[in-house]
Write a protein that holds these residues in place. Sequence first.
Motif, PDB file in Angstrom:
ATOM      1  N   ARG A  56       0.833  -1.179  -0.101  1.00 61.37           N
ATOM      2  CA  ARG A  56      -0.025  -0.197  -0.221  1.00 61.37           C
ATOM      3  C   ARG A  56       0.889   1.208  -0.163  1.00 61.37           C
ATOM      4  NH1 ARG A  56      -3.178  -3.062   3.580  1.00 61.37           N
ATOM      5  NH2 ARG A  56      -2.338  -2.045   5.301  1.00 61.37           N
ATOM      6  N   GLY A  57       1.861   1.093   0.615  1.00 58.73           N
ATOM      7  CA  GLY A  57       3.053   2.310   0.596  1.00 58.73           C
ATOM      8  C   GLY A  57       3.665   2.417  -0.626  1.00 58.73           C
ATOM      9  N   TRP A  58       3.736   1.629  -1.410  1.00 62.66           N
ATOM     10  CA  TRP A  58       4.421   1.608  -2.717  1.00 62.66           C
ATOM     11  C   TRP A  58       3.274   2.145  -3.682  1.00 62.66           C
ATOM     12  CZ3 TRP A  58       2.067   0.521  -7.336  1.00 62.66           C
ATOM     13  CH2 TRP A  58       2.908   0.636  -8.353  1.00 62.66           C
ATOM     14  N   ALA A  59       2.002   1.731  -3.417  1.00 65.70           N
ATOM     15  CA  ALA A  59       0.956   2.365  -4.444  1.00 65.70           C
ATOM     16  C   ALA A  59       0.646   3.870  -4.087  1.00 65.70           C
ATOM     17  CB  ALA A  59      -0.486   1.464  -4.042  1.00 65.70           C
ATOM     18  N   ALA A  60       0.694   4.251  -2.789  1.00 59.89           N
ATOM     19  CA  ALA A  60       0.865   5.552  -2.316  1.00 59.89           C
ATOM     20  C   ALA A  60       1.662   6.511  -3.011  1.00 59.89           C
ATOM     21  CB  ALA A  60       0.797   5.659  -0.764  1.00 59.89           C
ATOM     22  N   ALA A  61       2.788   5.992  -3.226  1.00 57.26           N
ATOM     23  CA  ALA A  61       3.953   6.617  -3.616  1.00 57.26           C
ATOM     24  C   ALA A  61       3.625   6.824  -5.370  1.00 57.26           C
ATOM     25  CB  ALA A  61       5.001   5.907  -3.705  1.00 57.26           C
ATOM     26  N   PHE A  62       3.008   5.790  -5.634  1.00 55.24           N
ATOM     27  CA  PHE A  62       2.771   5.726  -7.150  1.00 55.24           C
ATOM     28  C   PHE A  62       1.461   6.929  -7.537  1.00 55.24           C
ATOM     29  CE2 PHE A  62       0.451   4.897 -11.025  1.00 55.24           C
ATOM     30  CZ  PHE A  62       1.501   4.730 -12.042  1.00 55.24           C
ATOM     31  N   GLY A 104       8.365   7.227 -16.367  1.00 61.91           N
ATOM     32  CA  GLY A 104       7.704   7.334 -17.697  1.00 61.91           C
ATOM     33  C   GLY A 104       6.125   7.125 -17.898  1.00 61.91           C
ATOM     34  N   LEU A 105       5.872   6.162 -17.038  1.00 59.22           N
ATOM     35  CA  LEU A 105       4.408   5.734 -17.029  1.00 59.22           C
ATOM     36  C   LEU A 105       3.702   7.230 -16.441  1.00 59.22           C
ATOM     37  CD1 LEU A 105       3.898   2.139 -15.966  1.00 59.22           C
ATOM     38  CD2 LEU A 105       3.433   3.099 -18.080  1.00 59.22           C
ATOM     39  N   MET A 106       3.985   7.579 -15.319  1.00 59.97           N
ATOM     40  CA  MET A 106       3.750   8.671 -14.646  1.00 59.97           C
ATOM     41  C   MET A 106       3.674   9.855 -15.642  1.00 59.97           C
ATOM     42  SD  MET A 106       5.337   8.346 -11.013  1.00 59.97           S
ATOM     43  CE  MET A 106       5.286   7.261  -9.943  1.00 59.97           C
ATOM     44  N   ASP A 107       4.555  10.316 -16.289  1.00 59.40           N
ATOM     45  CA  ASP A 107       4.548  11.207 -17.305  1.00 59.40           C
ATOM     46  C   ASP A 107       3.404  10.966 -18.413  1.00 59.40           C
ATOM     47  OD1 ASP A 107       6.654  12.394 -15.959  1.00 59.40           O
ATOM     48  OD2 ASP A 107       8.262  11.802 -17.429  1.00 59.40           O
ATOM     49  N   ALA A 108       3.297   9.673 -18.664  1.00 57.97           N
ATOM     50  CA  ALA A 108       2.269   9.222 -19.769  1.00 57.97           C
ATOM     51  C   ALA A 108       0.762   9.444 -19.313  1.00 57.97           C
ATOM     52  CB  ALA A 108       2.575   7.871 -20.219  1.00 57.97           C
ATOM     53  N   TYR A 153      -0.430   7.861 -16.405  1.00 60.74           N
ATOM     54  CA  TYR A 153      -1.100   6.666 -15.336  1.00 60.74           C
ATOM     55  C   TYR A 153      -0.965   7.102 -14.052  1.00 60.74           C
ATOM     56  CZ  TYR A 153      -0.571   3.656 -19.633  1.00 60.74           C
ATOM     57  OH  TYR A 153      -0.758   3.113 -20.727  1.00 60.74           O
ATOM     58  N   ARG A 154      -1.932   6.881 -13.282  1.00 63.47           N
ATOM     59  CA  ARG A 154      -2.172   7.229 -11.943  1.00 63.47           C
ATOM     60  C   ARG A 154      -3.458   6.221 -11.096  1.00 63.47           C
ATOM     61  NH1 ARG A 154      -4.531  10.926 -14.798  1.00 63.47           N
ATOM     62  NH2 ARG A 154      -6.643  11.582 -14.387  1.00 63.47           N
ATOM     63  N   ASP A 155      -3.631   6.480  -9.926  1.00 58.88           N
ATOM     64  CA  ASP A 155      -4.599   5.983  -9.083  1.00 58.88           C
ATOM     65  C   ASP A 155      -4.739   4.429  -9.192  1.00 58.88           C
ATOM     66  OD1 ASP A 155      -5.749   8.796  -9.012  1.00 58.88           O
ATOM     67  OD2 ASP A 155      -6.779   8.428 -10.551  1.00 58.88           O
ATOM     68  N   VAL A 156      -3.416   3.860  -8.925  1.00 59.31           N
ATOM     69  CA  VAL A 156      -3.298   2.374  -9.017  1.00 59.31           C
ATOM     70  C   VAL A 156      -4.126   1.987  -7.549  1.00 59.31           C
ATOM     71  CG1 VAL A 156      -0.938   2.332  -7.663  1.00 59.31           C
ATOM     72  CG2 VAL A 156      -1.757   0.561  -9.334  1.00 59.31           C
ATOM     73  N   ARG A 157      -4.684   0.594  -7.866  1.00 65.52           N
ATOM     74  CA  ARG A 157      -5.311  -0.015  -6.695  1.00 65.52           C
ATOM     75  C   ARG A 157      -4.823  -1.423  -6.562  1.00 65.52           C
ATOM     76  NH1 ARG A 157     -11.087   0.275  -6.946  1.00 65.52           N
ATOM     77  NH2 ARG A 157     -10.425   0.686  -9.414  1.00 65.52           N
ATOM     78  N   TYR A 158      -4.583  -2.325  -5.543  1.00 70.46           N
ATOM     79  CA  TYR A 158      -4.449  -3.791  -5.523  1.00 70.46           C
ATOM     80  C   TYR A 158      -6.043  -3.968  -5.264  1.00 70.46           C
ATOM     81  CZ  TYR A 158       0.749  -3.596  -5.213  1.00 70.46           C
ATOM     82  OH  TYR A 158       1.851  -3.348  -5.237  1.00 70.46           O
TER      83      TYR A 158
END
Length: 131
Positions: free
Chosen positions: A14-20, A58-62, A64-69
């Motif tokens: 969840r910490g990784w996802a929060a950083a993303f 690169g994904l963020m710049d494209a 991509y956001r709001d990832v959820r497990y």
Amino acid sequence: MKTNIQEQIETTARGWAAAFNRQDAAGCAACYVEDATMHAEPLAQVRGRKDIESFWQGLMDAGYRDVRYLDPKVEVLSDTRARLTSPWSMNLAKGMIHDEQWMLCEDGRWRLEHDHFEILENLEPPSGADS
């Protein structure tokens, strides 16, 4: 009942996802060991924290956001290793985490040693997103 290790891995993931979701590629990369490997199907195979950070940036710049497990499952392999699998979604894609291999490092932190995930569906941005 979840074990302490399972809870630790879920919290760390969840910490990784929060950083993303903060769009913090360096924060994402800090969740990997220095010589980690990542297989992001069908996009790339990457080795090393610096290149993993570049991949996430690169994904963020494209956009991509709001990832959820969506339904994480943690398999404890030993006192210092665990494996996470889960479907995932974000604003522009959905997929499957096939194999996140987490290891307990000497500093007491869990970090990814190997990350294998797959994009199964690309989603269209909402209409009018660019206007």
